[in-house]
Design a protein around this motif. Structure first.
Motif, PDB file in Angstrom:
ATOM      1  N   THR A  51      50.203  46.521 102.690  1.00 11.20           N
ATOM      2  CA  THR A  51      51.581  46.057 102.793  1.00 11.20           C
ATOM      3  C   THR A  51      52.305  46.730 103.958  1.00 11.20           C
ATOM      4  O   THR A  51      53.095  46.091 104.669  1.00 11.20           O
ATOM      5  N   SER A  52      52.038  48.007 104.177  1.00  8.79           N
ATOM      6  CA  SER A  52      52.691  48.710 105.286  1.00  8.79           C
ATOM      7  C   SER A  52      52.275  48.102 106.627  1.00  8.79           C
ATOM      8  O   SER A  52      53.062  48.048 107.574  1.00  8.79           O
ATOM      9  N   SER A  97      53.704  54.287 106.034  1.00 12.29           N
ATOM     10  CA  SER A  97      52.997  54.448 104.760  1.00 12.29           C
ATOM     11  C   SER A  97      53.992  54.760 103.663  1.00 12.29           C
ATOM     12  O   SER A  97      54.833  55.636 103.817  1.00 12.29           O
ATOM     13  N   GLN A  98      53.892  54.044 102.568  1.00  9.42           N
ATOM     14  CA  GLN A  98      54.741  54.341 101.410  1.00  9.42           C
ATOM     15  C   GLN A  98      54.453  55.744 100.915  1.00  9.42           C
ATOM     16  O   GLN A  98      55.337  56.569 100.779  1.00  9.42           O
ATOM     17  N   SER A  99      53.168  56.006 100.640  1.00 12.99           N
ATOM     18  CA  SER A  99      52.777  57.267 100.002  1.00 12.99           C
ATOM     19  C   SER A  99      52.726  58.428 100.995  1.00 12.99           C
ATOM     20  O   SER A  99      52.923  59.576 100.614  1.00 12.99           O
ATOM     21  N   THR A 132      47.815  58.008 102.633  1.00 13.01           N
ATOM     22  CA  THR A 132      46.710  57.069 102.862  1.00 13.01           C
ATOM     23  C   THR A 132      45.748  57.645 103.894  1.00 13.01           C
ATOM     24  O   THR A 132      46.115  57.863 105.058  1.00 13.01           O
ATOM     25  N   SER A 192      53.126  47.106  96.092  1.00 18.71           N
ATOM     26  CA  SER A 192      54.279  47.667  96.798  1.00 18.71           C
ATOM     27  C   SER A 192      55.365  46.608  96.970  1.00 18.71           C
ATOM     28  O   SER A 192      55.098  45.497  97.420  1.00 18.71           O
ATOM     29  N   GLU A 233      46.623  40.561  94.417  1.00 20.05           N
ATOM     30  CA  GLU A 233      46.360  41.883  93.828  1.00 20.05           C
ATOM     31  C   GLU A 233      46.798  41.995  92.377  1.00 20.05           C
ATOM     32  O   GLU A 233      46.182  42.732  91.621  1.00 20.05           O
TER      33      GLU A 233
HETATM   34  O1  M6R Z   1      50.901  54.219 100.800  1.00 22.57           O
HETATM   35  P1  M6R Z   1      50.611  53.226 101.895  1.00 22.57           P
HETATM   36  O2  M6R Z   1      51.802  52.411 102.260  1.00 22.57           O
HETATM   37  O3  M6R Z   1      49.957  53.838 103.084  1.00 22.57           O
HETATM   38  O4  M6R Z   1      49.539  52.229 101.253  1.00 22.57           O
HETATM   39  C1  M6R Z   1      48.910  51.255 102.010  1.00 22.57           C
HETATM   40  C2  M6R Z   1      48.252  50.224 101.117  1.00 22.57           C
HETATM   41  O5  M6R Z   1      47.256  50.821 100.342  1.00 22.57           O
HETATM   42  C3  M6R Z   1      49.267  49.550 100.177  1.00 22.57           C
HETATM   43  O6  M6R Z   1      50.327  48.993 100.879  1.00 22.57           O
HETATM   44  C4  M6R Z   1      48.579  48.446  99.346  1.00 22.57           C
HETATM   45  O7  M6R Z   1      48.187  47.403 100.186  1.00 22.57           O
HETATM   46  C5  M6R Z   1      49.515  47.964  98.245  1.00 22.57           C
HETATM   47  N1  M6R Z   1      48.851  48.007  96.969  1.00 22.57           N
HETATM   48  C6  M6R Z   1      49.973  46.576  98.428  1.00 22.57           C
HETATM   49  O8  M6R Z   1      50.818  46.156  97.404  1.00 22.57           O
END
Ligand code: M6R
Length: 615
Positions: free
Chosen positions: A308-309, A353-355, A358, A407, A495
């Motif tokens: 998603t990012s 990145s959300q987290s 990654t 996400s 997903e």
């Molecule tokens: O934490 P991040 O944004 O780096 O994660 C990247 C992907 O693993 C994450 O966006 C994944 O595609 C989600 N499950 C989508 O909903």
């Protein structure tokens, strides 16, 4: 992905370990286990959920003052009880280990340890760590020093926790490349993969640094940086007061975290842009003290991200090129890290990145630096993440904790941030008049209210969702900046509902995918009233003429008529640059309601993990 919780306290730690594991369930896992010290090391493991582990605890009346616990997301070895953590080594002086990450040199170490007489029970790379520590313990006699010597031999990423039968009142933890934090409580000390597992006992947290090895006992702790295999001097680490609240990680009135997070988007975006709302002009300092200098040298952008990012990055490319006039490349991090790209020292590398954990994104960013890219910016939702610590510039999206694996609010806050970055760069490059800057600030201020309005299409989306739930495949179409939004819509649907969904740039249809179209495949189209609308309408005609069923998300002012086989949900009037952010909302709602119809595990879809901390 894998979660670790450990505790050493004055009270029975088993309920703390179980509650912590429940809080980490969102990371994704396929087995769970714990070891609690009580005369000996009592181990319980299951391939079921944490609730199953709780039943085992009750049946076997497991309790003790120290323990380590784990949720495993299988990498090396199938999800089975035999492969579930903790892993043991040693008959006489038993030790137990839990691990998050991947040990890349596990085969070499396994052969060496087998030659030394160690017997392997599981297929995991983690068991290598247990035996290696036991091996070193025989020579060194102190667990803390043995862990330190052992981790120096590990290649790859790890966060580990270790407990020994001979001295069960202490736990040793270590990290390198995988997250681990310490929690300092009144009744004991703790460690976990993230803060949400520890809020039940404390808000005082220490974020361990790469190479840190720590010893936890009930009323004290010591940290060393053991990167060279020796303990050396004690390291000083800052104790943070976590500002996470229990409500932020509770469901409240919602049924699922994904649902909660979809509806939190107006607030999440408002929090993220708060500093802009209160300003009369946009300042590069929002991205860091050095931003003005770095942005003035920037002649192109390279975005590195996953999932998603990555889609957020693809949207930003349109904005950066059109509004800021900057060439922009967007790369899937896991691919970029193994290519031989040509570096440009004046390219600003943006990691999204959300987290912030990654593995591929972190590695790609490091790789970009090693190639000669001088400047980097992190856009991330977790303040203490590795990504934030790895870049010169940073912008924290303030979406709040995102628990659902799919996400949602992280994506829209990333988009809001990337639009802000675009406007900032455009201003610095003198491509934005004062009036246009003011218009942009006004538009951003309006964004939370516009998101709120977009959420109101939910009842109409629910009706469509019933039809989608009967289908096995779906196509998503978009053009221009809405093509990555179509990709994001398809990713959300696949997903969490397990329906096969593909996104195409609508102009590509006749180059292949049109062959898929029949009355059985729903075709979702994103049809804002932008300059590509007429082109898109021709593409939709191609679908309609072949009996395809169209589900169109249009703007109030997009001139598209509902007819037999053409279903339309209208959002508000066209929102210009904000349009892709707003068109994301109905697609998230569609995926959520289809998954509800299908009865899938919305927040923890099969095979997926929230933070993908391994390659
Ligand atoms: O934490 P991040 O944004 O780096 O994660 C990247 C992907 O693993 C994450 O966006 C994944 O595609 C989600 N499950 C989508 O909903």
């Amino acid at each position: 992905m894998c979660g670790i919780v450990c505790a050493v306290a004055k009270v029975n730690v088993v309920p703390i370990l179980l509650e912590g594991l429940l809080r980490l369930e969102y990371r994704g896992y396929d087995s769970a286990g714990l070891v609690v010290a009580n005369q000996n090391l009592h181990r319980l493991r299951t391939t079921g959920r944490v609730a199953e582990l709780g039943k085992l605890v009750d049946e076997q009346k497991a309790q003790g003052l120290a323990g380590i616990a784990h949720t495993r997301w299988a990498t090396h070895g199938a999800p089975s009880e035999r492969n579930a953590h903790p892993h043991f080594s040693g008959e006489i002086s038993k030790i137990a280990v839990v691990h998050n990450g991947i040990i890349e040199n596990h085969e070499v170490l396994r052969r060496r340890l087998q030659d030394a007489g160690f017997e392997f029970i599981s297929d995991t790379d983690t068991e290598v760590i247990a035996h290696l520590i036991a091996f070193n313990h025989h020579q060194i006699h102190d667990l803390l020093e043995a862990v330190c010597a052992s981790v120096a031999e590990l290649q790859g990423a790890y966060a580990i926790a270790v407990i020994e039968e001979a001295r069960p009142e202490r736990i040793i933890v270590a990290r390198n490349g995988a997250p681990l934090i310490l929690g300092l409580g009144k009744e004991g000390n703790y460690a976990a993969s993230d803060a949400s597992a520890l809020l039940q006992v404390t808000k005082k947290m220490i974020y361990l640094e790469e190479g840190d090895v720590a010893e936890l006992v009930c009323d004290s702790y010591r940290i060393f940086n053991g990167l060279n295999g020796k303990l050396g001097k004690e390291a000083i680490r800052i104790v943070h007061e976590s500002n996470l609240t229990a409500e932020a990680i509770d469901l409240g009135p919602y049924t699922h975290f994904m649902q909660k997070e979809i509806f939190e988007q107006p607030d999440a975006v408002a929090n993220t842009l708060e500093m802009v709302f209160n300003a009369s002009s946009i300042s590069p300092r929002l991205f860091g003290n050095e931003a003005e200098t770095i942005f003035s040298q920037t002649d192109s952008i390279l975005i590195l991200a996953c999932g998603t990012s990555y889609h957020a990055g693809l949207v930003a490319r349109y904005w950066l090129e059109t509004v800021a006039g900057l060439p922009c490349n967007v790369e899937i991090a896991s691919e970029y890290r193994y290519r031989d790209p040509v570096a440009n020292p004046n390219t600003l590398v943006v990691g999204i990145s959300q987290s912030g954990e990654t593995a591929d994104t972190l590695a790609a960013l490091n790789y970009a630096k090693s190639l000669g890219h001088r400047h980097s910016l992190a856009i991330c939702n977790v303040a203490e993440s590795a990504l934030i610590r790895q870049t010169e510039l940073r912008f924290l999206t303030r979406a709040g904790p995102e628990i659902g694996v799919a996400s949602t609010k992280a994506f829209t806050t990333q988009l809001a941030t990337l639009l802000l970055l675009t406007v900032t760069l455009a201003k610095m490059r003198k491509r934005l008049s004062r009036e246009r800057e003011y218009e942009m600030i006004t538009a951003l201020r309006h964004l939370p209210a516009a998101l709120q309005l977009a959420l109101q299409v939910e009842p109409q989306v629910k009706i469509w969702a019933k039809k989608f739930a009967q289908k096995r495949h779906a196509l998503f179409l978009g053009r221009g900046v809405h093509y990555p939004i179509a990709m994001e819509g398809a990713l959300k649907l696949k997903e969490i509902s397990y329906i096969h969904a593909e996104a195409y740039a609508a102009g590509e249809l006749k180059h292949g995918p049109l062959a898929l179209v029949d009355s059985d495949i729903p075709v979702v189209a994103i049809a804002p009233n932008d300059i590509l609308l007429e082109k898109l309408k021709s593409n939709l005609q191609e679908v309609h003429a072949r009996g395809g069923e169209l589900y169109v998300f249009a703007d109030a002012d997009s001139l598209i008529q509902q007819s037999e086989g053409v279903h339309i949900i209208r959002l508000a009037e066209h929102a210009g640059l904000l349009s892709p952010i707003l068109h994301t909302i109905p697609l998230q709602l569609l995926a959520y309601h289809v998954a509800l119809q299908k009865g899938t595990d919305v927040d923890k879809p099969r095979n997926l993990a929230k933070a993908v901390t391994v390659e």
